[in-house]
Design a protein around this motif. Structure first.
Motif, mmCIF file in Angstrom:
data_model
loop_
_atom_site.group_PDB
_atom_site.id
_atom_site.type_symbol
_atom_site.label_atom_id
_atom_site.label_comp_id
_atom_site.label_asym_id
_atom_site.label_seq_id
_atom_site.Cartn_x
_atom_site.Cartn_y
_atom_site.Cartn_z
ATOM 1 N N SER A 140 0.864 -1.185 0.000
ATOM 2 C CA SER A 140 0.000 0.000 0.000
ATOM 3 C C SER A 140 0.898 1.231 0.000
ATOM 4 O O SER A 140 2.039 1.166 0.433
ATOM 5 C CB SER A 140 -0.878 -0.001 1.257
ATOM 6 O OG SER A 140 -1.541 1.240 1.361
ATOM 7 N N THR A 141 0.370 2.365 -0.446
ATOM 8 C CA THR A 141 1.221 3.558 -0.537
ATOM 9 C C THR A 141 1.504 4.170 0.833
ATOM 10 O O THR A 141 2.272 5.120 0.936
ATOM 11 C CB THR A 141 0.550 4.618 -1.428
ATOM 12 O OG1 THR A 141 -0.772 4.842 -0.947
ATOM 13 C CG2 THR A 141 0.511 4.150 -2.862
ATOM 14 N N GLY B 85 -1.418 3.372 -9.790
ATOM 15 C CA GLY B 85 -2.249 4.537 -9.507
ATOM 16 C C GLY B 85 -2.789 5.139 -10.788
ATOM 17 O O GLY B 85 -2.655 4.556 -11.868
ATOM 18 N N GLN C 152 6.513 14.405 -3.676
ATOM 19 C CA GLN C 152 5.360 14.027 -4.516
ATOM 20 C C GLN C 152 5.628 14.364 -5.984
ATOM 21 O O GLN C 152 6.200 15.411 -6.265
ATOM 22 C CB GLN C 152 4.107 14.803 -4.058
ATOM 23 C CG GLN C 152 3.767 14.625 -2.579
ATOM 24 C CD GLN C 152 3.230 13.239 -2.256
ATOM 25 O OE1 GLN C 152 2.521 12.652 -3.065
ATOM 26 N NE2 GLN C 152 3.575 12.725 -1.090
ATOM 27 N N MET D 207 2.323 -1.680 -5.249
ATOM 28 C CA MET D 207 1.870 -0.700 -4.265
ATOM 29 C C MET D 207 0.657 0.060 -4.797
ATOM 30 O O MET D 207 0.815 1.100 -5.444
ATOM 31 C CB MET D 207 2.973 0.315 -3.938
ATOM 32 C CG MET D 207 4.198 -0.275 -3.291
ATOM 33 S SD MET D 207 3.791 -1.167 -1.823
ATOM 34 C CE MET D 207 4.341 -2.817 -2.323
ATOM 35 N N TYR E 295 5.247 4.668 2.155
ATOM 36 C CA TYR E 295 6.143 5.784 1.854
ATOM 37 C C TYR E 295 6.151 6.779 3.018
ATOM 38 O O TYR E 295 5.172 6.861 3.767
ATOM 39 C CB TYR E 295 5.724 6.462 0.535
ATOM 40 C CG TYR E 295 5.900 5.555 -0.668
ATOM 41 C CD1 TYR E 295 4.806 5.181 -1.464
ATOM 42 C CD2 TYR E 295 7.156 5.034 -1.002
ATOM 43 C CE1 TYR E 295 4.966 4.333 -2.551
ATOM 44 C CE2 TYR E 295 7.319 4.172 -2.084
ATOM 45 C CZ TYR E 295 6.226 3.834 -2.852
ATOM 46 O OH TYR E 295 6.391 2.983 -3.928
ATOM 47 N N VAL F 254 1.040 8.775 -6.239
ATOM 48 C CA VAL F 254 2.141 7.904 -6.647
ATOM 49 C C VAL F 254 2.658 8.273 -8.034
ATOM 50 O O VAL F 254 1.914 8.736 -8.896
ATOM 51 C CB VAL F 254 1.737 6.406 -6.622
ATOM 52 C CG1 VAL F 254 1.461 5.950 -5.210
ATOM 53 C CG2 VAL F 254 0.602 6.090 -7.563
ATOM 54 N N GLU G 113 9.026 4.757 -6.398
ATOM 55 C CA GLU G 113 9.266 3.526 -5.635
ATOM 56 C C GLU G 113 10.542 3.580 -4.795
ATOM 57 O O GLU G 113 10.665 2.883 -3.804
ATOM 58 C CB GLU G 113 9.307 2.324 -6.580
ATOM 59 C CG GLU G 113 7.967 1.969 -7.256
ATOM 60 C CD GLU G 113 7.700 2.736 -8.538
ATOM 61 O OE1 GLU G 113 8.444 3.699 -8.839
ATOM 62 O OE2 GLU G 113 6.711 2.399 -9.227
ATOM 63 N N THR H 76 -2.436 2.597 -4.874
ATOM 64 C CA THR H 76 -2.851 3.833 -4.211
ATOM 65 C C THR H 76 -4.195 3.589 -3.525
ATOM 66 O O THR H 76 -4.675 2.453 -3.489
ATOM 67 C CB THR H 76 -2.948 4.974 -5.239
ATOM 68 O OG1 THR H 76 -3.061 6.220 -4.561
ATOM 69 C CG2 THR H 76 -4.133 4.788 -6.169
ATOM 70 N N LYS I 124 -0.727 11.842 -0.963
ATOM 71 C CA LYS I 124 -0.233 10.504 -1.327
ATOM 72 C C LYS I 124 -0.505 10.263 -2.805
ATOM 73 O O LYS I 124 -1.414 9.541 -3.180
ATOM 74 C CB LYS I 124 -0.966 9.426 -0.506
ATOM 75 C CG LYS I 124 -0.320 9.108 0.811
ATOM 76 C CD LYS I 124 -0.797 7.794 1.365
ATOM 77 C CE LYS I 124 -2.214 7.805 1.815
ATOM 78 N NZ LYS I 124 -2.585 6.548 2.504
ATOM 79 N N ASN J 4 4.399 0.882 -8.326
ATOM 80 C CA ASN J 4 3.224 1.653 -7.896
ATOM 81 C C ASN J 4 2.087 1.424 -8.879
ATOM 82 O O ASN J 4 2.312 1.319 -10.090
ATOM 83 C CB ASN J 4 3.545 3.157 -7.895
ATOM 84 C CG ASN J 4 4.484 3.562 -6.771
ATOM 85 O OD1 ASN J 4 4.537 2.897 -5.734
ATOM 86 N ND2 ASN J 4 5.216 4.646 -6.974
#
Ligand SMILES: NC(=O)C1=CN([C@@H]2O[C@H](COP(=O)(O)OP(=O)(O)OC[C@H]3O[C@@H](n4cnc5c(N)ncnc54)[C@H](OP(=O)(O)O)[C@@H]3O)[C@@H](O)[C@H]2O)C=CC1
Ligand SMILES: C[C@H]1O[C@H](OP(=O)(O)OP(=O)(O)OC[C@H]2O[C@@H](n3cnc4c(=O)[nH]c(N)nc43)[C@H](O)[C@@H]2O)[C@@H](O)[C@@H](O)C1=O
Length: 317
Positions: free
Chosen positions: A113-114, A243, A123, A168, A117, A282, A127, A170, A280, A241
């Motif tokens: 899961s994000t 997303g 932002q 991962m 991080y 990604v 990864e 989002t 958050k 990731n």
């Protein structure tokens, strides 16, 4: 790294967590892969129990595994059930990844899961930012368990040559989501609470926090498609990731959900509730390079999620 296509056709594919939102979506998506889908009910296999997990793997010997089972919840659940979130998710990751190795699983996908991080990660989050800073306190136990799962998969790849990968996602929402009034994530929580406010004629509805945090939202059916795509095409020990590459403020989300539900009262903000991570979003460069892009807009996804909520509510009535 783009690996040689891993073929799912004809294979025994275990979806751990098939009754959940993500697991259910993966099972639906696998219908197009001509494979043998295996599932296990929690009543027969509690994935926190290593002996039960080993017995199931020895009997069923899945060739591919989507590890979508976990103790999952929103910011409040994570913050108050801290011991359960770290214990359950450590145990599930440890037992399933080790059993997959012991009983010869060819390929395994671990879903992280994000929240792994740093709270104040640069932002969008690429990864490489894992373990580069302090975590968000409200979901630190869950994040530590997820990071342990990532390291388990990576270590079994490096020591035993296992093709175990980690993705991962989002923030997710969609069909079969958890609509628990306190323990759910923001999208199902606001769908349920705006719907209840509309039905009751409440003059206002309070959204948690300040409304200023930003979040990215991926529709569950898109996520399932991404997971199957990466299971077939990705083979390396780096994270990927998953997303959509754009985010909204919680205020914008609340306004969109109120409009989707048809709630016309006032939207207020309850500053006594935690905001969590300020943002958050990604970085999806690696995912795009691996040939996958999300297709469902937030507006369309929310319409489908609300329709699902209504049909679930009718079924439960
Ligand atoms: N929802 C989100 O926003 C995000 C989710 N993810 C990840 O995606 C995955 C799935 O999440 P999601 O579908 O939303 O979660 P759900 O809560 O909807 O589903 C979780 C599933 O795991 C099963 N499970 C939990 N504990 C056990 C156990 N001890 N033994 C057997 N089964 C168990 C549940 O079974 P039962 O139904 O019987 O309780 C359920 O089927 C998780 O790894 C989560 O970390 C990642 C990013 C965002
Ligand atoms: C996927 C990710 O999800 C979790 O992180 P999160 O994104 O912070 O979780 P959330 O969806 O619960 O909140 C997002 C934002 O929304 C605001 N918010 C407003 N009103 C409601 C509301 O009514 N309920 C909830 N839950 N949040 C609300 C809330 O205050 C916050 O600012 C991790 O625990 C962890 O599980 C994880 O990895």
């Amino acid at each position: 790294m783009l690996g040689a296509e891993y073929r799912l056709a004809g294979k025994k594919v275990y979806v751990a967590g098939h009754r959940g939102m993500v697991g259910g979506a993966i099972v639906r998506r696998l219908a197009r892969e001509n494979c043998i889908v295996q599932t296990s009910a929690r009543g027969e296999v509690d994935l926190r129990n290593q002996a039960q997990v080993d017995r199931w793997f020895e009997a069923n010997r899945p060739q591919a595994v989507f590890l979508a089972a976990a103790k999952v919840g929103g910011i409040h659940a994570n913050n108050v059930m801290r011991a359960e979130f770290i214990y359950d998710n450590l145990a599930i990751a440890l037992n399933v990844i080790h059993a997959a190795h012991q009983f010869g699983t060819e390929k395994l996908m671990f879903l992280g899961s994000t929240c792994i991080y740093p709270k104040l990660a640069h932002q969008p989050m690429d990864e490489g930012q894992m373990l580069q800073g302090p975590l968000e306190p409200t979901n630190e136990p869950y994040a530590i368990a997820k990071i342990a799962g990532i390291k388990l998969a990576e270590s079994y790849r490096r020591q035993y040559g296992r093709d175990f990968i980690s993705v991962m996602p989002t923030n997710l929402y969609g069909l079969g989501d958890n609509y628990h009034p306190e323990n759910s994530h923001v999208v199902p929580a606001l769908i349920r609470r705006f719907h209840e406010a509309k039905v009751s004629g409440a003059p206002s509805m309070a959204v948690w926090g300040s409304g200023t945090p930003r979040r990215e939202f991926l529709y569950s059916e898109d996520l399932a498609d991404a997971c199957v795509h990466l299971m077939k095409s990705y083979s390396d020990d780096g994270l990927v990731n998953i997303g959509v590459g754009r985010d909204v403020t919680i205020r914008e989300l609340a306004e969109l959900i109120a409009a989707t539900v048809g709630y016309t009262g006032a939207i207020t903000f309850d500053a006594s509730k935690p905001d969590g991570t300020p943002r958050k979003l990604v970085d999806v460069t690696r995912l795009t390079g691996l040939g996958w892009k999300a297709s469902t807009s937030l507006a369309d996804g929310l319409r489908q999620a609300y329709a699902d909520f209504l049909s679930e509510s009718r079924r439960a009535a």
